[in-house]
Design an enzyme around this catalytic site. Sequence first.
Site, PDB file in Angstrom:
ATOM      1  N   GLY A 122       0.882  -1.360   0.046  1.00 17.34           N
ATOM      2  CA  GLY A 122      -0.090   0.160  -0.182  1.00 17.34           C
ATOM      3  C   GLY A 122       0.960   1.398  -0.049  1.00 17.34           C
ATOM      4  N   ASP A 201       5.079  35.601 -31.165  1.00 21.63           N
ATOM      5  CA  ASP A 201       4.053  34.485 -31.982  1.00 21.63           C
ATOM      6  C   ASP A 201       3.520  35.347 -33.286  1.00 21.63           C
ATOM      7  OD1 ASP A 201       2.277  32.801 -32.292  1.00 21.63           O
ATOM      8  OD2 ASP A 201       0.759  33.440 -30.861  1.00 21.63           O
TER       9      ASP A 201
HETATM   10  C1  SPV Z   1      -1.845  29.400 -29.428  1.00 21.89           C
HETATM   11  O1  SPV Z   1      -1.535  28.775 -28.047  1.00 21.89           O
HETATM   12  O2  SPV Z   1      -0.738  29.755 -29.940  1.00 21.89           O
HETATM   13  C2  SPV Z   1      -2.936  29.860 -29.667  1.00 21.89           C
HETATM   14  C3  SPV Z   1      -4.082  30.247 -28.754  1.00 21.89           C
HETATM   15  O3  SPV Z   1      -3.042  30.207 -30.978  1.00 21.89           O
HETATM   16  S1  SPV Z   1      -3.968  31.801 -28.342  1.00 21.89           S
HETATM   17  O4  SPV Z   1      -2.756  32.234 -27.750  1.00 21.89           O
HETATM   18  O5  SPV Z   1      -5.091  32.078 -27.223  1.00 21.89           O
HETATM   19  O6  SPV Z   1      -4.125  32.640 -29.365  1.00 21.89           O
HETATM   20 MG    MG Z   2      -1.278  30.374 -31.729  1.00 21.74          MG
END
Ligand code: SPV
Ligand code: MG
Length: 431
Positions: A122, A201
Amino acid sequence: MTKTVYVRGADDIDEAHFAANVAAARKYGAVVVGLITDEAFWRSGRAPRLDFEARRRIVDRIEGVAQILSQNDYDGLATLRRLQPDYCLCDLNADTGADAGRLLALAGEWAGQLITLEGVRGDPEPRQVLDFEFGVTPSMRLRQLRRLLAHSGFVRALEVHSPLCGAIVEKAEVQRQGRSMGFDAMWSSSLTDSTVRGKPDIEVVDHSARLAGLNELFDVTSKPLLYDADTGGLAEHFGYTVRSLERLGVSAVVIEDKAGLKRNSLLGGDSRQTRESIDDFSYKIAAGKAAQTTRDFAVIARIESFILNAGLEDALERAKAYVEAGADGVLIHSRASDPDEIFAFCDRFRKVDASSALVVVPTSYGDVYESELRARGVNVVIYANHLLRASYPAMLRAAQTILEHGRCREADAHCMPMEEVFRLAPGPERR
Ligand code: SPV
Ligand code: MG
């Protein structure tokens, strides 16, 4: 009378590992394997990597198995109550601590005994190892997402930006309301794939770099993956991306209907984002669908109407057009702090489309419960950036602690012990 030993036939029937369990168990009596049915898997929100028949064939050829039962409950507790074996084998490498604890309590109900493979009765702490020994081919992984959607109707995905994140998605499990909960799928996020590389991004990290990362991720994971392909690039290029993703075993690609320099949707202020026309984006979706070679791969169209303040009617119009162009589902995004516009979209969308996948990313409206989204027909919820956001502050704190003290002892308090690092990826025993 011959004693009986129950062994649970769990998710990843790795023949050698399971045979070792059976060999250990048969010292105590006749081995009865409770082999979990596919239905029990689906009900627990998981996908078996092999279907029941394939798993039965593996178990059938293992020496020492006296009987194979079809087990209709995932955790095996109901089966154990019915069977009342003299012994129950608990594999501390495979079962969670909660499993072990519950089995122990249950064994006490009819004075059965729990055998643990480490000989610790356990022990509530399972070894958290990345003992991924079960190979998954690209096609096995790829079709998992559709199978999950068809059987359980709901998929919980978590962002991954490294193989280690993948291992967390693979293994993380908690008990909630008497059921074990885990993640079903991985999300390859453009935001976190860019951020870990120190880049914005804006589609500057190209697919070749990201796909190389997926290869390593797939070495140590088995769960399906949804890939965030940003805008998908030119329609003429998108088909090639689809082919590459399918070849790797990715289950779905998500493309968003932005145009020009893509910025992250959650970026506040005036990010001067423009959108693709419905016709052009539909053409891109169709190009992706025409390029795919399997029936299981999915193209999900992401609608940015709420992000660009274009409203509900615009979102619905686009959703309809994208599904008509061939999209297998839509992702409706929002950066509002409550889920109202998402709920409004889901309600209207589901009135006219009961079958296309409906995907959401509740980063900004994080108060919402999965149960509320499910009730509105959402099939996939993506937690899109949480492992990156959790890890960076922890790393920064460790780095600052070293600087503050001029040595590293104090940083230990913020770090996992070295033994645990080794345990994460233990490697083979030396012969
Ligand atoms: C990502 O995770 O890259 C996305 C979602 O596209 S967001 O960041 O909310 O746009
Ligand atoms: Mg994205």
